[in-house]
Design a protein around this motif. Structure first.
Motif, mmCIF file in Angstrom:
data_model
loop_
_atom_site.group_PDB
_atom_site.id
_atom_site.type_symbol
_atom_site.label_atom_id
_atom_site.label_comp_id
_atom_site.label_asym_id
_atom_site.label_seq_id
_atom_site.Cartn_x
_atom_site.Cartn_y
_atom_site.Cartn_z
ATOM 1 N N VAL A 80 1.177 -1.340 -0.352
ATOM 2 C CA VAL A 80 0.199 -0.133 -0.051
ATOM 3 C C VAL A 80 1.322 1.381 -0.234
ATOM 4 C CG1 VAL A 80 -2.467 1.232 0.895
ATOM 5 C CG2 VAL A 80 -1.982 -0.987 1.153
ATOM 6 N N HIS A 81 0.594 1.808 -0.816
ATOM 7 C CA HIS A 81 1.521 3.202 -1.010
ATOM 8 C C HIS A 81 0.798 4.712 -0.388
ATOM 9 C CE1 HIS A 81 3.733 1.317 -4.629
ATOM 10 N NE2 HIS A 81 2.655 1.151 -5.094
ATOM 11 N N GLU A 82 2.108 5.120 -0.098
ATOM 12 C CA GLU A 82 1.786 6.605 1.404
ATOM 13 C C GLU A 82 -0.164 7.117 0.444
ATOM 14 O OE1 GLU A 82 2.875 7.184 4.018
ATOM 15 O OE2 GLU A 82 3.341 5.439 4.602
ATOM 16 N N SER A 83 0.523 6.564 -1.396
ATOM 17 C CA SER A 83 -0.335 8.165 -1.911
ATOM 18 C C SER A 83 -1.855 6.832 -1.684
ATOM 19 C CB SER A 83 -0.387 7.880 -3.329
ATOM 20 O OG SER A 83 0.036 7.165 -3.780
ATOM 21 N N GLU A 84 -1.834 6.221 -1.340
ATOM 22 C CA GLU A 84 -3.213 5.276 -1.635
ATOM 23 C C GLU A 84 -4.242 5.577 -0.068
ATOM 24 O OE1 GLU A 84 -3.666 1.687 -3.526
ATOM 25 O OE2 GLU A 84 -1.403 1.339 -2.890
ATOM 26 N N VAL A 85 -3.222 6.084 0.956
ATOM 27 C CA VAL A 85 -3.433 6.329 2.359
ATOM 28 C C VAL A 85 -4.637 7.221 2.635
ATOM 29 C CG1 VAL A 85 -2.735 6.703 4.868
ATOM 30 C CG2 VAL A 85 -1.612 5.036 3.476
ATOM 31 N N PRO A 86 -4.390 8.232 2.425
ATOM 32 C CA PRO A 86 -5.597 9.440 1.925
ATOM 33 C C PRO A 86 -7.082 8.550 1.275
ATOM 34 C CG PRO A 86 -3.864 10.370 0.579
ATOM 35 C CD PRO A 86 -3.305 8.795 1.860
ATOM 36 N N ILE A 87 -6.503 7.947 0.843
ATOM 37 C CA ILE A 87 -7.774 7.294 -0.548
ATOM 38 C C ILE A 87 -8.476 6.265 0.330
ATOM 39 C CG2 ILE A 87 -8.683 6.272 -2.613
ATOM 40 C CD1 ILE A 87 -7.249 9.303 -2.312
ATOM 41 N N ARG A 88 -7.791 5.440 0.662
ATOM 42 C CA ARG A 88 -8.014 3.940 1.423
ATOM 43 C C ARG A 88 -9.071 5.354 3.092
ATOM 44 N NH1 ARG A 88 -4.294 0.328 4.645
ATOM 45 N NH2 ARG A 88 -3.557 1.844 5.554
ATOM 46 N N THR A 89 -8.503 6.283 3.581
ATOM 47 C CA THR A 89 -9.386 6.224 4.854
ATOM 48 C C THR A 89 -10.878 6.743 4.273
ATOM 49 O OG1 THR A 89 -7.227 6.725 5.748
ATOM 50 C CG2 THR A 89 -9.351 8.089 6.468
ATOM 51 N N LYS A 90 -10.435 7.681 2.903
ATOM 52 C CA LYS A 90 -11.159 8.286 2.131
ATOM 53 C C LYS A 90 -13.113 7.050 1.529
ATOM 54 C CE LYS A 90 -13.220 10.798 -0.737
ATOM 55 N NZ LYS A 90 -12.752 12.096 -2.612
ATOM 56 N N LEU A 91 -12.269 6.277 1.261
ATOM 57 C CA LEU A 91 -13.773 5.576 0.802
ATOM 58 C C LEU A 91 -13.987 4.289 1.843
ATOM 59 C CD1 LEU A 91 -11.957 5.535 -3.335
ATOM 60 C CD2 LEU A 91 -14.192 6.872 -1.762
ATOM 61 N N ARG A 92 -13.226 3.213 2.253
ATOM 62 C CA ARG A 92 -13.026 2.337 2.799
ATOM 63 C C ARG A 92 -14.030 2.920 4.032
ATOM 64 N NH1 ARG A 92 -8.078 -1.720 1.992
ATOM 65 N NH2 ARG A 92 -9.551 -2.973 -0.371
ATOM 66 N N TYR A 93 -15.142 2.817 3.763
ATOM 67 C CA TYR A 93 -16.108 3.333 5.380
ATOM 68 C C TYR A 93 -16.085 1.911 6.453
ATOM 69 C CZ TYR A 93 -19.757 2.248 2.122
ATOM 70 O OH TYR A 93 -20.033 2.192 1.266
ATOM 71 N N PHE A 94 -16.378 0.547 5.900
ATOM 72 C CA PHE A 94 -15.888 -0.137 6.606
ATOM 73 C C PHE A 94 -15.538 -0.056 7.943
ATOM 74 C CE2 PHE A 94 -16.995 -1.614 2.308
ATOM 75 C CZ PHE A 94 -18.172 -1.860 2.870
ATOM 76 N N ARG A 95 -15.922 -0.435 8.936
ATOM 77 C CA ARG A 95 -15.575 -1.194 10.999
ATOM 78 C C ARG A 95 -14.176 -2.009 10.126
ATOM 79 N NH1 ARG A 95 -18.702 -2.349 15.697
ATOM 80 N NH2 ARG A 95 -19.709 -0.244 15.291
ATOM 81 N N ASP A 96 -14.330 -3.077 9.298
ATOM 82 C CA ASP A 96 -12.940 -3.509 8.860
ATOM 83 C C ASP A 96 -12.549 -3.152 8.029
ATOM 84 O OD1 ASP A 96 -14.459 -6.811 8.020
ATOM 85 O OD2 ASP A 96 -14.910 -4.838 7.933
ATOM 86 N N ALA A 97 -12.516 -1.867 7.982
ATOM 87 C CA ALA A 97 -11.861 -1.453 6.716
ATOM 88 C C ALA A 97 -10.527 -2.129 5.596
ATOM 89 C CB ALA A 97 -11.726 0.408 6.587
ATOM 90 N N ASP A 98 -9.266 -2.316 6.676
ATOM 91 C CA ASP A 98 -8.289 -2.949 6.449
ATOM 92 C C ASP A 98 -8.515 -4.087 5.805
ATOM 93 O OD1 ASP A 98 -6.458 -1.811 9.018
ATOM 94 O OD2 ASP A 98 -7.285 -0.706 7.719
ATOM 95 N N ASN A 99 -9.854 -4.771 6.424
ATOM 96 C CA ASN A 99 -9.961 -6.335 5.803
ATOM 97 C C ASN A 99 -10.363 -6.362 4.362
ATOM 98 O OD1 ASN A 99 -7.316 -7.206 7.766
ATOM 99 N ND2 ASN A 99 -9.290 -7.951 8.950
ATOM 100 N N ALA A 100 -12.030 -5.197 4.641
ATOM 101 C CA ALA A 100 -12.722 -5.323 3.275
ATOM 102 C C ALA A 100 -12.386 -5.393 1.634
ATOM 103 C CB ALA A 100 -13.921 -4.538 3.743
ATOM 104 N N SER A 101 -12.858 -6.092 1.270
ATOM 105 C CA SER A 101 -12.122 -5.892 -0.365
ATOM 106 C C SER A 101 -12.724 -5.193 -0.891
ATOM 107 C CB SER A 101 -12.982 -7.557 -0.993
ATOM 108 O OG SER A 101 -14.046 -6.992 -0.782
ATOM 109 N N GLU A 102 -12.514 -3.766 -2.046
ATOM 110 C CA GLU A 102 -13.322 -2.640 -2.533
ATOM 111 C C GLU A 102 -14.714 -3.739 -4.002
ATOM 112 O OE1 GLU A 102 -10.697 -0.156 -4.098
ATOM 113 O OE2 GLU A 102 -9.557 0.278 -2.769
#
Length: 298
Positions: free
Chosen positions: A276-298
């Motif tokens: 996971v690139h640093e440039s992706e982190v803010p996008i992940r924070t914005k788009l993965r709103y599930f509680r288990d966001a780190d494990n959910a598939s997009e």
């Protein structure tokens, strides 16, 4: 398994930058100043080397063709005289040697006969190149091996049996590699068969490359994306110039785009490790709103 060859201190093989050869060949039409202009182009766009062609006309021109006449920029002359017109002599190659040193680019010439190879050896080139037409000339292949220099061998217009035989003749005394090639000028996409690079790599366990004669840049870029360790393309100042290879060559702006795109492709290929690139982190924070966001598939 031979993972790489080394040319003038540069590793050439999987995981290394593609070694790009601008083939001037005989597109200089026997004009030294035109050759220098093509060297300028190759150096300015970032090619690693330029390549010429060296023949002894009396040896390389078949007897039945020597007296055949053809229209040329020098008038209507015999084919043998034409071949002499497009051959540089020692003083001209000395000028090329000096000019390439000045421009900081390597150079060599593919030799079509034994005297030409002896001639080229006097310049101590960083590598030799076997043209497709000479793949089946065992005596010349053996002489190339005897030089001890790294060797790049084109495989156009050759059967798999002939390529296997060349592999046996070349042996393991020097570092060498095959280039996949289709010897049509220009070559149609349907006849290029880039997957043949995989066949050569798997069969011989050596670096592989691609020598292209097609129109356009897409196939050459695709060859690098497919793993070509060496890329060779004919160069010209103008595809409309007189000469048999001009139409299958790349003009200066095309060479600039080709080298640029090859280097971009190399960056994009990466190392195959998912991260996971640093440039992706803010996008992940914005788009993965599930509680288990780190494990959910997009």
């Amino acid at each position: 398994m031979i993972e790489y060859i080394e040319i003038a201190g540069t590793r050439v093989g999987p995981g290394c930058p593609c070694f790009i050869i601008g083939e001037i060949g005989i597109n200089h039409n026997g004009d030294l100043e035109l050759a220098k202009r093509l060297i300028d182009v190759a150096a300015s766009v970032g090619c690693d080397a330029v390549k010429f062609q060296k023949r002894t006309p009396e040896i390389c021109v078949p007897e039945g063709q020597k007296d055949l006449e053809r229209n040329t920029p020098w008038g209507r002359i015999t084919y043998l005289e034409y071949r002499h017109r497009v051959e540089f002599d020692r003083s001209e190659y000395e000028a090329i040697d000096d000019y390439c040193l000045h421009r900081g680019i390597l150079w060599t010439a593919s030799c079509w006969d034994l005297p030409s190879l002896d001639f080229m050896e006097s310049f101590e080139p960083p590598f030799h190149k076997v043209p497709s037409a000479m793949l089946t000339y065992d005596g010349l292949l053996e002489a190339y091996v005897d030089t001890g220099r790294p060797l790049i061998v084109s495989t156009g217009m050759s059967t798999m049996e002939q390529i296997d035989h060349a592999n046996q003749v070349l042996g393991d005394e020097i570092p060498w590699m095959f280039l996949h090639c289709t010897s049509t000028y220009p070559a149609s996409p349907q006849e290029i068969n880039l997957r043949m690079m995989d066949t050569l790599r798997d069969r011989f366990g050596r670096p592989i490359g691609y020598s292209g004669h097609e129109v356009g840049l897409q196939i050459s870029v695709a060859a690098v994306a497919r793993g070509a360790d060496v890329l060779e393309r004919h160069m010209t100042l103008d595809r409309a110039m007189w000469g048999s290879d001009q139409a299958a060559s790349v003009e200066p702006q095309g060479m600039r785009r080709l080298v640029r795109d090859v280097r971009v492709i190399e960056e994009a290929l990466g190392d195959g490790i998912k991260r996971v690139h640093e440039s992706e982190v803010p996008i992940r924070t914005k788009l993965r709103y599930f509680r288990d966001a780190d494990n959910a598939s997009e």
